[in-house]
Design a protein around this motif. Structure first.
Motif, mmCIF file in Angstrom:
data_model
loop_
_atom_site.group_PDB
_atom_site.id
_atom_site.type_symbol
_atom_site.label_atom_id
_atom_site.label_comp_id
_atom_site.label_asym_id
_atom_site.label_seq_id
_atom_site.Cartn_x
_atom_site.Cartn_y
_atom_site.Cartn_z
ATOM 1 N N GLY A 1 1.852 -15.180 10.079
ATOM 2 C CA GLY A 1 2.336 -13.849 9.718
ATOM 3 C C GLY A 1 1.854 -13.428 8.338
ATOM 4 N N THR A 2 1.605 -12.132 8.200
ATOM 5 C CA THR A 2 1.210 -11.570 6.909
ATOM 6 C C THR A 2 2.035 -10.303 6.668
ATOM 7 N N GLN A 3 2.569 -10.176 5.467
ATOM 8 C CA GLN A 3 3.454 -9.066 5.157
ATOM 9 C C GLN A 3 2.650 -7.813 4.847
ATOM 10 N N VAL A 4 3.046 -6.715 5.471
ATOM 11 C CA VAL A 4 2.507 -5.392 5.150
ATOM 12 C C VAL A 4 3.677 -4.531 4.694
ATOM 13 N N THR A 5 3.563 -4.000 3.499
ATOM 14 C CA THR A 5 4.606 -3.144 2.940
ATOM 15 C C THR A 5 4.001 -1.802 2.569
ATOM 16 N N VAL B 1 0.850 -1.188 0.000
ATOM 17 C CA VAL B 1 0.000 0.000 0.000
ATOM 18 C C VAL B 1 0.882 1.233 0.000
ATOM 19 N N GLN B 2 0.381 2.307 -0.580
ATOM 20 C CA GLN B 2 1.140 3.555 -0.598
ATOM 21 C C GLN B 2 1.032 4.266 0.745
ATOM 22 N N PRO B 3 2.007 5.087 1.066
ATOM 23 C CA PRO B 3 1.901 5.882 2.306
ATOM 24 C C PRO B 3 0.596 6.665 2.340
ATOM 25 N N GLY B 4 -0.027 6.664 3.510
ATOM 26 C CA GLY B 4 -1.322 7.307 3.673
ATOM 27 C C GLY B 4 -2.498 6.407 3.412
ATOM 28 N N GLY B 5 -2.232 5.219 2.886
ATOM 29 C CA GLY B 5 -3.298 4.282 2.577
ATOM 30 C C GLY B 5 -3.761 3.478 3.775
ATOM 31 N N SER B 6 -4.679 2.550 3.502
ATOM 32 C CA SER B 6 -5.285 1.741 4.557
ATOM 33 C C SER B 6 -5.262 0.266 4.191
ATOM 34 N N LEU B 7 -5.208 -0.558 5.222
ATOM 35 C CA LEU B 7 -5.362 -2.009 5.088
ATOM 36 C C LEU B 7 -6.135 -2.507 6.297
ATOM 37 N N ARG C 1 -4.210 5.814 14.609
ATOM 38 C CA ARG C 1 -4.205 5.362 13.210
ATOM 39 C C ARG C 1 -4.721 3.927 13.061
ATOM 40 N N PHE C 2 -4.431 3.077 14.054
ATOM 41 C CA PHE C 2 -4.835 1.675 14.009
ATOM 42 C C PHE C 2 -5.954 1.425 15.018
ATOM 43 N N SER D 1 -3.809 5.644 7.536
ATOM 44 C CA SER D 1 -2.674 6.586 7.486
ATOM 45 C C SER D 1 -1.350 5.850 7.610
ATOM 46 N N LEU D 2 -1.204 4.812 6.844
ATOM 47 C CA LEU D 2 -0.013 3.967 6.955
ATOM 48 C C LEU D 2 1.243 4.724 6.552
ATOM 49 N N LYS D 3 2.327 4.394 7.256
ATOM 50 C CA LYS D 3 3.613 5.025 7.029
ATOM 51 C C LYS D 3 4.631 3.950 6.621
ATOM 52 N N PRO D 4 5.710 4.341 5.952
ATOM 53 C CA PRO D 4 6.740 3.350 5.587
ATOM 54 C C PRO D 4 7.271 2.580 6.800
ATOM 55 N N GLU D 5 7.334 3.237 7.954
ATOM 56 C CA GLU D 5 7.840 2.556 9.144
ATOM 57 C C GLU D 5 6.865 1.521 9.700
#
Length: 116
Positions: A109-113, A12-18, A66-67, A84-88
């Protein structure tokens, strides 16, 4: 055999949601606590959020505001809404289900990038 089945990760891009989901597969006594943890490369696993059967929540400072964690007690499913996801926030996210002195289960586990 009990398993925790996680889903919802991805890129997801920065600022996006999952929205992550964690479903308990198998018959168990209801967990006292369900939670989400994450581990980034080179880092230790850290707590993201916990929720008790009564709805009491614990949220890590780094994601507060945010979460959001929620759960469906009827089918032992936990959710993590991430806005509001961030790269960190990039990490492998793990689900946990715990019933004190009875069991402590982890998902695969599930990867979030988070990246542009």
């Amino acid at each position: 055999q009990v398993q925790l089945v996680e889903s919802g990760g991805g890129l997801v891009q920065p600022g996006g949601s999952l929205r992550l989901s964690c479903a308990v597969s198998g018959s168990i006594l209801s967990p006292n606590v369900m939670g989400w943890y994450r581990q980034a490369p080179g880092d230790e696993r850290e707590l993201v959020a916990l929720i008790t059967g009564g709805g009491r929540r614990t949220i890590a400072t780094s994601v507060k505001g945010r979460f959001t964690i929620s759960r469906n007690n009827a089918n032992n499913t936990a959710y993590l809404q991430m806005n509001s996801l961030k790269p960190e926030d990039t990490a492998v996210y793990y689900c946990n289900a715990n019933r004190q002195d009875v069991y402590d289960y982890w998902g695969q586990g599930t990867q979030v990038t988070v990246s542009s």
